[in-house]
Design an enzyme around this catalytic site. Structure first.
Site, mmCIF file in Angstrom:
data_model
loop_
_atom_site.group_PDB
_atom_site.id
_atom_site.type_symbol
_atom_site.label_atom_id
_atom_site.label_comp_id
_atom_site.label_asym_id
_atom_site.label_seq_id
_atom_site.Cartn_x
_atom_site.Cartn_y
_atom_site.Cartn_z
ATOM 1 N N GLY A 71 -4.308 1.035 -62.501
ATOM 2 C CA GLY A 71 -4.116 -0.249 -62.765
ATOM 3 C C GLY A 71 -2.198 -0.696 -63.150
ATOM 4 O O GLY A 71 -2.300 0.224 -64.225
ATOM 5 N N CYS A 98 -5.320 8.136 -63.668
ATOM 6 C CA CYS A 98 -4.018 6.965 -63.717
ATOM 7 C C CYS A 98 -5.402 5.881 -65.028
ATOM 8 O O CYS A 98 -5.644 6.494 -65.829
ATOM 9 C CB CYS A 98 -3.870 6.646 -63.266
ATOM 10 S SG CYS A 98 -2.015 5.633 -63.689
ATOM 11 N N TYR A 99 -4.716 4.420 -64.745
ATOM 12 C CA TYR A 99 -5.665 3.355 -65.636
ATOM 13 C C TYR A 99 -7.303 4.016 -65.979
ATOM 14 O O TYR A 99 -7.588 3.466 -66.698
ATOM 15 C CB TYR A 99 -5.226 1.960 -65.019
ATOM 16 C CG TYR A 99 -5.744 0.695 -66.312
ATOM 17 C CD1 TYR A 99 -4.962 0.838 -67.104
ATOM 18 C CD2 TYR A 99 -7.595 0.476 -65.803
ATOM 19 C CE1 TYR A 99 -5.598 0.139 -67.773
ATOM 20 C CE2 TYR A 99 -7.579 -0.392 -67.096
ATOM 21 C CZ TYR A 99 -6.472 -0.844 -67.813
ATOM 22 O OH TYR A 99 -7.070 -1.457 -68.492
ATOM 23 N N HIS A 185 -2.099 10.413 -59.404
ATOM 24 C CA HIS A 185 -2.253 9.538 -58.251
ATOM 25 C C HIS A 185 -2.630 10.950 -57.263
ATOM 26 O O HIS A 185 -2.025 11.375 -56.066
ATOM 27 C CB HIS A 185 -1.529 8.446 -57.720
ATOM 28 C CG HIS A 185 -1.507 7.376 -58.848
ATOM 29 N ND1 HIS A 185 -2.634 6.503 -58.590
ATOM 30 C CD2 HIS A 185 -0.631 7.466 -59.492
ATOM 31 C CE1 HIS A 185 -2.114 5.623 -59.453
ATOM 32 N NE2 HIS A 185 -1.652 5.727 -60.002
ATOM 33 N N GLU A 187 -4.393 10.606 -54.592
ATOM 34 C CA GLU A 187 -4.218 10.123 -53.628
ATOM 35 C C GLU A 187 -3.548 9.721 -52.270
ATOM 36 O O GLU A 187 -3.028 9.848 -51.443
ATOM 37 C CB GLU A 187 -5.505 8.878 -53.394
ATOM 38 C CG GLU A 187 -4.821 7.049 -53.834
ATOM 39 C CD GLU A 187 -4.910 7.647 -56.003
ATOM 40 O OE1 GLU A 187 -3.339 6.326 -56.185
ATOM 41 O OE2 GLU A 187 -4.421 9.049 -55.966
ATOM 42 N N ASP A 243 -11.451 -2.538 -31.674
ATOM 43 C CA ASP A 243 -13.062 -2.802 -32.363
ATOM 44 C C ASP A 243 -14.502 -2.884 -31.451
ATOM 45 O O ASP A 243 -15.713 -2.838 -31.570
ATOM 46 C CB ASP A 243 -12.980 -4.315 -33.669
ATOM 47 C CG ASP A 243 -10.959 -3.889 -33.994
ATOM 48 O OD1 ASP A 243 -11.202 -1.635 -34.389
ATOM 49 O OD2 ASP A 243 -10.122 -4.442 -34.507
ATOM 50 N N LYS A 391 -9.976 1.254 -39.099
ATOM 51 C CA LYS A 391 -9.784 1.582 -37.818
ATOM 52 C C LYS A 391 -9.976 2.531 -37.051
ATOM 53 O O LYS A 391 -10.248 3.017 -36.290
ATOM 54 C CB LYS A 391 -8.092 0.441 -37.678
ATOM 55 C CG LYS A 391 -7.992 1.530 -35.937
ATOM 56 C CD LYS A 391 -8.466 -0.246 -35.226
ATOM 57 C CE LYS A 391 -7.886 -1.585 -35.596
ATOM 58 N NZ LYS A 391 -8.307 -2.553 -34.485
#
Length: 536
Positions: A71, A98-99, A185, A187, A243, A391
């Site tokens: 954040g 992180c934050y 991070h 990710e 979808d 998706k």
């Protein structure tokens, strides 16, 4: 992508069940959705919740683990989001990023302060103890940092795992309490061993199994759909996109001929798409399909409307009114002994819910016609078997169900269709201009073999903008067309696709030659964020 033995407690009766989630607590991070995606790539189910959730609200979701995101705030700044220390006493495995890492350290008695040396981008991290999180990773590795504060002292009971030039404590863990954290991070793909670190937390730290698979999604959802629908009849809003097609296939597997698919030809489709739906989908599934020609109805309702949110809400409202008409027709056809049509199937995805402000505290970026655009007096119970999926996960489920590849791999196309690709009022003339330009762009991208290289390529008509041009030695005052080719994994984030110049040149030349109302073609080179994929 679910484990049959891990249904979440506290869900409404007869609603599709989901497994115990790994909760990603969003502290305003640019990458909160990406963390959730990376967890799912590890075949573990995840959901995002806002940092305003109380500990009690988080625990009510029966989480298998919790991840605290990054954040933009400083943990010691006035009004900064904080973590209630009670969270770490609940016995749930927690990982801070992180934050979230700094907030965890502060809540547990560690020291967080400015170092005077900010770290942004690729940063070398030195591993001083591998522990659970960093087991098997190199002693020196590149990680993606984005911070000005740092943890100077780990809380009591934590082992320091790594340091960097700007982070005296760059990673730590307390295996007894199953608490873990990293300053970087993991990710982000730029963190060389980031996915490994996340998987170490999920598998070893939290003791989770990688059992969230397409086959399990199908088994769980088929059972939930049967329980929800019972012997009632159901209609599916079939747009022809990935979808709704996969949602229809799931429901058909669950309840068979209780399902009737309804395709609304609202006049906002691209060239040839209604025919493709009538031919390809019916041929591959054998589903009963009703096509309703409602072009005049939608154009009348949209007349004079330019505001994009209003457009979406009108389109969502009119869709429902058409389905109500179809409901009455089907009931009348069945006679007095036929079952009523109580349910409406929609291909709603997780990004639709998050962007429409339905992600439990998420901002309303834009109302998707099938979420925020639904009327208040909805006369159906909704069946949304894909509501928790991204998706690419929907495509995997579709392939597992045997939906034809030409449908499963189709580029996304929004339910409101070309109505949200015209910036300005929607008219029949403007739709025809855009339809012709779009057909040219799609044809040339296919001819160049680029269909699998891009996520989608919206073609946008700036209907309320005109520019001076010259064609045939004469002055023109025509509309611009915008090409918006993007690459993405899940539509939550995206980057513009670097198409070959010769392909762009061919598309531009053909559009300006063949669509006389257009005299300029431009390329949108904005990522998401800050721009959304669709212009409206």
């Amino acid at each position: 992508m679910t484990s049959p033995a891990t249904a979440t407690s506290g869900q409404p009766e007869n609603q599709p069940q989901t497994p115990r989630p790994v909760i990603v607590v969003d502290f305003g991070a640019q990458y909160a959705q990406l963390i959730a995606r990376r967890v799912r790539e590890a075949k573990v189910y995840s959901e995002i919740v806002p940092h305003t959730f109380t500990v009690e609200q988080m625990l009510a979701k029966d989480p298998a683990a919790i991840i605290l995101s990054g954040g933009p705030s400083s943990v010691y700044a006035a009004g900064a989001p904080f973590v209630d220390p009670k969270l770490f006493e609940a016995g749930v495995p927690v990982m801070g990023i992180c934050y979230g890492f700094q907030a965890m350290a502060q809540a547990l008695g560690g020291d967080v302060a400015q170092t005077g040396l900010s770290e942004y981008g690729g940063t070398e991290v030195e591993v001083c103890a591998s522990g659970v999180l960093l087991a098997g990773t190199p002693e020196h590795q590149t990680a993606w940092m984005s911070h000005g504060d740092a943890v100077h002292k780990a809380p009591v009971g934590f082992e320091v795992l790594a340091t960097s030039s700007g982070s005296p404590v760059a990673a730590f863990e307390d295996t007894r309490r199953r608490l873990y954290g990293v300053q970087w991070h993991p990710e982000v793909k730029h963190s060389a061993h980031g996915q490994t670190v996340l998987e170490h937390f999920l598998y070893e730290g939290a003791g989770l199994k990688p059992d969230w698979t397409p086959g399990n999604v199908i088994a769980d959802q088929v059972a939930a759909i049967k329980a929800q629908i019972g012997t009632s009849r159901v209609i599916c809003a079939l747009s022809g996109g990935v979808d709704s097609a996969v949602a229809a296939a799931l429901v058909q597997r669950a309840v068979g001929d209780q399902l009737t698919c309804v395709h609304v030809d609202h006049g906002l489709m691209r060239a040839g798409e209604v025919e493709q739906i009538e031919n390809d989908f019916v041929a591959s599934t054998g589903v009963r399909l009703i096509v309703r020609d409602e072009k005049e109805r939608f154009l009348t309702a949209l007349a004079g409307v330019s505001d994009p949110e209003t457009k979406r809400k009108i389109i969502g409202r009119e869709f429902i009114r058409v389905f109500e008409d179809a409901q009455r027709d089907i009931v009348a056809e069945a006679g007095e002994h036929g079952e009523d049509v109580k349910f409406l199937v929609q291909g709603t995805l997780y990004p639709d819910v998050v962007e429409s402000g339905g992600g439990e505290g998420a901002a309303n970026i834009k109302s998707h016609h099938n979420v925020g655009g639904l009327p208040d007096d909805l006369d159906f119970d909704l069946v949304e078997p894909l509501r928790t999926l991204f998706k690419d996960e929907v495509r995997a489920v579709g392939r597992e169900l045997g939906v034809p590849e030409e449908i499963v791999s189709r580029q996304p196309f929004p339910g409101p269709g070309l109505g949200i690709r015209i910036v300005g009022e929607i008219t029949a003339e403007r739709l025809e201009i855009l339809r012709r330009a779009d057909a040219i762009a799609r044809e040339e991208l296919t001819k160049a073999g680029l269909d699998n290289e891009i996520w989608q390529c919206p073609v946008v008509l700036l209907a309320d903008v005109r520019s001076v041009g010259v064609q045939g030695d004469g002055r023109t005052y025509g509309h611009p067309i915008v090409l918006r080719p993007v690459s993405s994994e899940d539509a939550m984030t995206a980057d513009w696709t670097r198409l070959p110049y010769d392909v762009l040149s061919t598309i531009s030349t053909r559009i300006t030659n063949e669509v006389r109302e257009v005299n300029r073609v431009v390329l949108d080179v904005t990522s998401k964020p800050p721009g959304t994929i669709e212009w409206e």
